[in-house]
Design an enzyme around this catalytic site. Structure first.
Site, mmCIF file in Angstrom:
data_model
loop_
_atom_site.group_PDB
_atom_site.id
_atom_site.type_symbol
_atom_site.label_atom_id
_atom_site.label_comp_id
_atom_site.label_asym_id
_atom_site.label_seq_id
_atom_site.Cartn_x
_atom_site.Cartn_y
_atom_site.Cartn_z
ATOM 1 C CE1 TYR A 67 34.453 -32.714 53.248
ATOM 2 C CE2 TYR A 67 35.053 -35.041 53.161
ATOM 3 C CZ TYR A 67 35.346 -33.710 52.893
ATOM 4 O OH TYR A 67 36.514 -33.388 52.262
ATOM 5 C CB ALA A 124 39.408 -34.715 51.573
ATOM 6 C CB SER A 151 42.788 -37.187 49.075
ATOM 7 O OG SER A 151 42.572 -35.855 49.499
ATOM 8 C CG LEU A 175 50.739 -33.047 45.575
ATOM 9 C CD1 LEU A 175 51.940 -32.599 44.772
ATOM 10 C CD2 LEU A 175 51.097 -33.263 47.016
ATOM 11 N NE ARG A 211 32.765 -28.549 47.785
ATOM 12 C CZ ARG A 211 33.915 -29.182 47.926
ATOM 13 N NH1 ARG A 211 34.247 -29.695 49.098
ATOM 14 N NH2 ARG A 211 34.738 -29.335 46.903
ATOM 15 C CG HIS A 272 36.460 -31.449 42.819
ATOM 16 N ND1 HIS A 272 37.796 -31.178 42.744
ATOM 17 C CD2 HIS A 272 36.230 -31.795 44.108
ATOM 18 C CE1 HIS A 272 38.349 -31.327 43.943
ATOM 19 N NE2 HIS A 272 37.413 -31.717 44.785
ATOM 20 C CG ASP A 306 36.855 -38.017 38.642
ATOM 21 O OD1 ASP A 306 36.289 -36.977 38.231
ATOM 22 O OD2 ASP A 306 37.697 -38.000 39.559
ATOM 23 N NE ARG A 330 29.537 -36.959 46.123
ATOM 24 C CZ ARG A 330 29.840 -36.272 45.027
ATOM 25 N NH1 ARG A 330 30.124 -36.894 43.895
ATOM 26 N NH2 ARG A 330 29.852 -34.957 45.063
HETATM 27 C C1 FMN Z 1 34.231 -36.450 49.821
HETATM 28 C C2 FMN Z 1 35.036 -36.058 48.633
HETATM 29 C C3 FMN Z 1 36.290 -35.507 48.812
HETATM 30 C C4 FMN Z 1 37.068 -35.168 47.704
HETATM 31 N N1 FMN Z 1 38.324 -34.704 47.916
HETATM 32 C C5 FMN Z 1 39.126 -34.476 46.840
HETATM 33 C C6 FMN Z 1 40.481 -34.128 47.034
HETATM 34 O O1 FMN Z 1 40.973 -34.046 48.156
HETATM 35 N N2 FMN Z 1 41.235 -33.881 45.928
HETATM 36 C C7 FMN Z 1 40.723 -33.988 44.660
HETATM 37 O O2 FMN Z 1 41.436 -33.767 43.690
HETATM 38 N N3 FMN Z 1 39.438 -34.350 44.458
HETATM 39 C C8 FMN Z 1 38.638 -34.605 45.510
HETATM 40 N N4 FMN Z 1 37.345 -35.005 45.295
HETATM 41 C C9 FMN Z 1 36.867 -35.229 43.919
HETATM 42 C C10 FMN Z 1 37.143 -36.667 43.493
HETATM 43 O O3 FMN Z 1 38.508 -36.881 43.253
HETATM 44 C C11 FMN Z 1 36.403 -37.026 42.188
HETATM 45 O O4 FMN Z 1 36.729 -36.077 41.190
HETATM 46 C C12 FMN Z 1 34.891 -37.117 42.324
HETATM 47 O O5 FMN Z 1 34.538 -37.604 43.601
HETATM 48 C C13 FMN Z 1 34.331 -38.034 41.251
HETATM 49 O O6 FMN Z 1 32.941 -38.069 41.281
HETATM 50 P P1 FMN Z 1 32.090 -39.219 42.028
HETATM 51 O O7 FMN Z 1 32.189 -38.953 43.493
HETATM 52 O O8 FMN Z 1 30.724 -39.000 41.490
HETATM 53 O O9 FMN Z 1 32.671 -40.558 41.642
HETATM 54 C C14 FMN Z 1 36.552 -35.341 46.403
HETATM 55 C C15 FMN Z 1 35.278 -35.880 46.234
HETATM 56 C C16 FMN Z 1 34.529 -36.250 47.328
HETATM 57 C C17 FMN Z 1 33.173 -36.876 47.097
#
Ligand code: FMN
Ligand code: NAG
Ligand code: NAG
Ligand code: NAG
Ligand code: NAG
Ligand code: NAG
Length: 383
Positions: A67, A124, A151, A175, A211, A272, A306, A330
């Site tokens: 996940y 999340a 989140s 949100l 995904r 993302h 990010d 992550r």
């Molecule tokens: C498991 C997971 C869940 C995520 N859930 C959200 C979320 O709920 N809302 C959101 O805006 N971004 C979400 N993201 C994106 C992160 O905010 C972020 O943009 C991204 O993880 C950055 O890259 P990195 O994991 O390589 O650091 C999620 C990313 C991951 C890995």
């Protein structure tokens, strides 16, 4: 099953034509490789952010790990997010007095003071790593006075998470909205009542992402239908709350400029973490586009970013272009397998790396880092 999972991951790395370094080899397997699958090493053994991924991969059930680890499509953007930074070599300057660089680690975001120029991106489902889920993130982030963005799909409620923050700590709330404005209004009001000082509207998934890795474990995105996300909707939301609304998921200089035109106070460059549109650019590439085509953006609006940040040097490249603070996704979720202590350790590692890497780059004051510290002609290290 789990053994197969781990072995398969290693085999892929070993036999790929040009090995993709999801977790670059820095010897952790040599030292901790005897650890049984399902066991956690000692948190004191964690010396870099990637070590938390190693620990999580060994410890968590495949479904939980996947996940977090998953990217969209063929995971090309996920890979690029990790590899892009070292395509641009650093140009260290020497014999600068850097002894006060730590004083310049603190930053402001929307006028709020934080101790570090990095933040926890909203991710999340922290319960996939630890039963206390987001409470660990809030405790560690507020103790380190580092921004945490909760989140919209957190496991714990925003009220529960806010309740464990240190006194006077500033956090933001992310949100996802729907076409139901009664429900949206409730979300905005709950965030404000819980004490969030800004809202983050994530706009990079108006469609449902493909995904594939996650689908095999039944842990795909919670976004399942087409959503109308437009500038008009943004303007409407601005009237529904007194909180500033930051846009997360800007991926071009043109949209950064449009955000300024629409009165957005800050933007987060993000694809993302490569989880939505496969083939989309990394935020470093987008920041470089802004730097070349419309550098005034960095002065007219606060730009955060990010994606794939795993080292202090990654953060420095983004900051060299004008990015104010960088987000970690992550690595923080993986560090949470150790609970609050793990998250605190991840923050501490990143703090130390940004500061010491800046010193070694010859940056005396992080507020004055500029594009001259990086060679923006891609190198050929990987070709
Ligand atoms: C498991 C997971 C869940 C995520 N859930 C959200 C979320 O709920 N809302 C959101 O805006 N971004 C979400 N993201 C994106 C992160 O905010 C972020 O943009 C991204 O993880 C950055 O890259 P990195 O994991 O390589 O650091 C999620 C990313 C991951 C890995
Ligand atoms: C972890 O390592 C620290 C420092 O080496 C040690 O004090 C502690 O007892 C270790 N904890 C466990 C659970 O092994
Ligand atoms: C932020 O820090 C500056 C400089 O240290 C200080 O003047 C200001 O009062 C602080 N603001 C808040 C809201 O704490
Ligand atoms: C794996 O995730 C589930 C939630 O789907 C959670 O209940 C479980 O505790 C997680 N496992 C670990 C080891 O954290
Ligand atoms: C929190 O802020 C209030 C009001 O500014 C101040 O009186 C109090 O000392 C602060 N508490 C801490 C722990 O900083
Ligand atoms: C919109 O959300 C509100 C509040 O959650 C709910 O009561 C209402 O039934 C929803 N409306 C529709 C059409 O789903």
């Amino acid at each position: 099953m789990r053994t197969t999972f781990v072995t398969a991951a290693l085999a892929t790395a070993a036999f790929a034509a040009r090995s993709f370094l999801d977790e670059p080899d820095t010897g952790i397997d040599d030292v901790l490789g005897d650890l049984e699958v399902g066991q956690l090493p000692n948190v004191t053994e964690m010396v870099g952010l990637n070590d938390f991924q190693w620990a999580a991969r060994h410890y968590l059930p495949g479904k939980n790990y996947t996940y977090y680890r998953n990217g969209a499509g063929g995971e090309w953007s996920y890979r690029n997010n990790l590899e892009v930074y070292n395509r641009y070599s650093l140009k260290a300057r020497v014999l600068n007095d850097i002894t006060n660089v730590e004083d310049s680690m603190s930053t402001t975001i929307l006028g709020f003071n934080f101790s570090n120029p990095f933040f926890i991106s909203p991710c999340a489902r922290a319960d996939y790593a630890h039963p206390d889920a987001e409470l660990n993130l809030m405790k560690a982030a507020s103790a380190a006075d580092t921004l945490y963005i909760i989140s919209g799909f957190a496991t714990k409620s925003i009220e529960e998470i806010a309740a464990v923050a240190a006194e006077n700590y500033t956090f933001f709330s992310q949100l996802y909205t729907t076409s139901n404005d009664t429900a949206n209004q409730i979300l905005f009001d709950r965030s404000e009542a819980a004490g969030a000082k800004a809202l983050i509207w994530s706009i990079d998934a108006p469609g449902s992402p493909s995904r594939q890795r996650a689908s095999r474990y039944g842990v795909t995105s919670a976004v399942t239908k087409l959503t109308r996300l437009t500038w008009d909707v943004y303007a409407k939301y601005q009237k529904m709350t007194t909180l500033p609304i930051i846009l997360k998921g800007i991926q071009s200089a043109a949209d950064a400029r449009a955000a300024i035109k629409h009165g957005v106070p800050a933007i987060i460059l993000s694809n993302h973490g490569g989880r939505n549109l496969d083939g989309s650019r990394s935020s470093l590439e987008v920041a470089l586009e802004i730097y070349k085509e419309d550098p005034a953006v960095f002065r007219e609006i606060e730009v955060l970013a990010d994606g794939g940040v795993r080292y202090g040097t990654d953060a420095l490249r983004l900051m060299a272009l004008g990015v104010k603070a960088v987000g970690l996704g992550r690595p923080i979720m993986f560090s949470n397998v150790f609970g609050e202590e793990g998250v605190a350790k991840a923050i501490e590692i990143m703090h130390s790396e940004v500061m010491n890497d800046a010193a070694n780059l010859g940056v005396a004051d992080l507020k004055k880092i500029n594009a001259e510290f990086v060679d923006w002609t891609p190198n050929n290290w990987y070709s």
